[in-house]
Write a protein that holds these residues in place. Structure first.
Motif, mmCIF file in Angstrom:
data_model
loop_
_atom_site.group_PDB
_atom_site.id
_atom_site.type_symbol
_atom_site.label_atom_id
_atom_site.label_comp_id
_atom_site.label_asym_id
_atom_site.label_seq_id
_atom_site.Cartn_x
_atom_site.Cartn_y
_atom_site.Cartn_z
ATOM 1 N N ASP A 122 0.839 -1.204 0.000
ATOM 2 C CA ASP A 122 0.000 0.000 0.000
ATOM 3 C C ASP A 122 0.870 1.250 0.000
ATOM 4 O OD1 ASP A 122 -2.228 -1.559 -0.037
ATOM 5 O OD2 ASP A 122 -2.741 -1.293 2.084
ATOM 6 N N GLU A 123 1.960 1.183 0.735
ATOM 7 C CA GLU A 123 2.868 2.337 0.787
ATOM 8 C C GLU A 123 3.476 2.601 -0.602
ATOM 9 O OE1 GLU A 123 3.464 4.748 2.701
ATOM 10 O OE2 GLU A 123 5.153 5.456 1.471
ATOM 11 N N ARG A 140 0.828 4.205 -2.787
ATOM 12 C CA ARG A 140 0.641 5.627 -2.427
ATOM 13 C C ARG A 140 1.820 6.458 -2.932
ATOM 14 N NH1 ARG A 140 -1.423 3.548 2.519
ATOM 15 N NH2 ARG A 140 0.637 3.693 3.457
ATOM 16 N N ARG A 171 1.506 7.110 -6.567
ATOM 17 C CA ARG A 171 0.465 8.124 -6.831
ATOM 18 C C ARG A 171 1.050 9.521 -6.645
ATOM 19 N NH1 ARG A 171 -3.903 5.516 -3.546
ATOM 20 N NH2 ARG A 171 -4.629 3.887 -4.933
#
Ligand code: AMP
Ligand code: GLY
Length: 428
Positions: free
Chosen positions: A416-417, A420, A423
């Motif tokens: 997830d990191e 992110r 992004r």
């Protein structure tokens, strides 16, 4: 005819190559260390200096090898493929001149510039360490400083990340190398895309993500690679299809410029705001990335090697739709201050859905012991990267004192990191 294949090298990558070939051919192996995994799979194993081309050739002739596959960069840099060629033993691996795409980082960047290979970074080359250090101190922006020759992945320093510019300049002045490449610092997430290459054909494999830094959260010094994962797709959760295609275009452009290249071509890319940029090329399979890719490759490796040798088109590659997570168990203190001599207690017979690959270990009468480099790896498989992570962790079990792994590789939190971060990099 049963092929008689000589495998050169004794690390985790070579254990994975041996595993992919075992049962399809007579397998002969040579390495400086007696890798117990390779030894168990091979019909014969000879301990020899694989950077001595004559020693490798003598063994190839002794066992009447019909082809060879060279795992690590050391023998490629030493000209082992050229020496086997001279004895008419086809080796899957680049000749010394083509292996410069890995072994000489000055050549790597100049080659990209000469052949308009996409994904180039801004760079300068130096043949004097003081001039390189002065440049590091004077140039605007963060940089990566790299000795031009082989350093086992441990020679690079990146400013604004690991070190300050003053520390990088000091390192360049005192590290004892003359030739340096100084590159712009690339910002993004790293991916590996590897391809089988022969006779101008390029057959890519799924993208992988390796973790070079020693400690959780990408802290600590660079290592040979602490672990890596692949997804059920050919891309990764933080990589788009277009980015994957751009990486393959880069590999194809390299082969267009080096039509004699054969073996595995490994591209390490930074996914930046401006698309994938080349961090480096390797002239061989990645270690650990081979430990993700080879166990899930459904096309027999032997078919790729024989097609390459016989001048046939390389087969299209099929991979199982499973995610993989590979974790290396390493001695405490690795890579700066490793303590070897720990007895390895991993029990493969208790594995549910995982593979064990031995790397730099010492097989003694009373058991297998660690040395000062990466010891062994476990690859777990699953329907997602976190599932595969859970398999790998279960298989690793309780590590004996003196060994450690990076616990975060392949976990949902780390994935997830990365998503992110990409992004933010892309400005989404
Ligand atoms: P290399 O030996 O070239 O693979 O570099 C080792 C590590 O240093 C890479 O895995 C990257 O994390 C980092 N690195 C190398 N070159 C750069 C660069 N130009 N920008 C940022 N990081 C880099
Ligand atoms: N995984 C990095 C390398 O094989 O060089």
């Amino acid at each position: 005819m049963t092929e008689r294949v000589l495998l050169v090298g004794g690390g985790g990558r070579e254990h994975a190559i041996a595993d992919a070939l075992a049962g399809d051919c007579q397998l002969y192996a040579c390495a400086g260390n007696r890798n117990p995994g390779v030894d168990a799979l091979a019909d014969d194993f000879r301990q020899l200096d694989t950077s001595a081309p004559d020693a490798v050739v003598d063994y190839a002739v002794d066992v009447e090898a019909t082809l060879a596959v060279v795992g690590p960069e050391g023998p490629l840099a030493a000209g082992v493929v050229d020496a086997l060629d001279a004895e008419d033993v086809y080796a899957f691996g680049p000749e010394q001149a083509d292996a410069r795409i890995e072994t000489d980082k000055t050549f790597q960047r100049a080659f990209m510039a000469d052949h308009d290979v996409p994904g180039q970074a801004d760079y300068e080359t130096f043949d004097d360490s003081d001039a390189a250090a002065d440049y590091v101190e004077s140039v605007d922006g963060d940089v990566a400083v790299k000795p031009a020759g082989l350093t086992g992945g441990k020679g690079v320093r990146v400013t604004g990340d690991q070190v300050s510019k003053a520390e990088a300049a000091d390192y360049v002045r005192t590290a004892g190398h003359q030739e340096w490449v100084v590159e712009e610092r690339l910002v993004g997430e790293e991916v590996t895309v590897q391809a089988f290459v022969a006779n101008g054909d390029v057959r890519p494999t799924p993208a992988a993500h390796d973790h070079g830094r020693a400690y959780e959260g990408d802290e600590g010094p660079n290592t040979g690679g602490m672990g890596s994962y692949t997804d059920t797709e050919w891309t990764l959760p933080f990589m788009t299809d277009d980015e994957y295609d751009a990486c393959v275009d880069t590999l194809e452009a390299v082969v267009d410029g080096l039509p004699s290249y054969r073996g595995v071509l490994y591209g390490q890319f930074m996914l930046t705001a401006d698309g994938p940029k080349v961090v480096e090329f390797n002239a061989r399979f990645g270690d650990p990335e081979a430990l993700n890719t080879l166990p899930t490759m459904e096309t027999p490796l032997l078919d790729v090697l024989t097609a390459a040798r016989d001048g046939d088109p390389l087969p299209d590659l099929e991979f199982a739709d499973v995610a993989t997570v590979c974790k290396y168990a390493v001695p405490e203190g690795y890579p700066t201050n490793p303590e070897g001599g720990t007895r390895v207690t991993v029990d493969e017979s208790a594995f549910e859905d995982a593979n064990l690959f031995y790397a730099s270990v010492d097989a003694r009468e009373d058991g297998v012991y660690t040395t000062t480099s990466r010891s062994y790896a476990v690859t777990g498989f699953g329907s997602s990267i976190p599932d595969a992570e859970a398999e790998a962790t279960a298989a690793l079990g309780d590590l004996p004192e003196g060994l450690r792994v990076r616990t975060d590789i392949g976990t949902r939190e780390l994935l997830d990191e990365r998503v992110r971060h990409m992004r933010r990099v892309r400005g989404d």
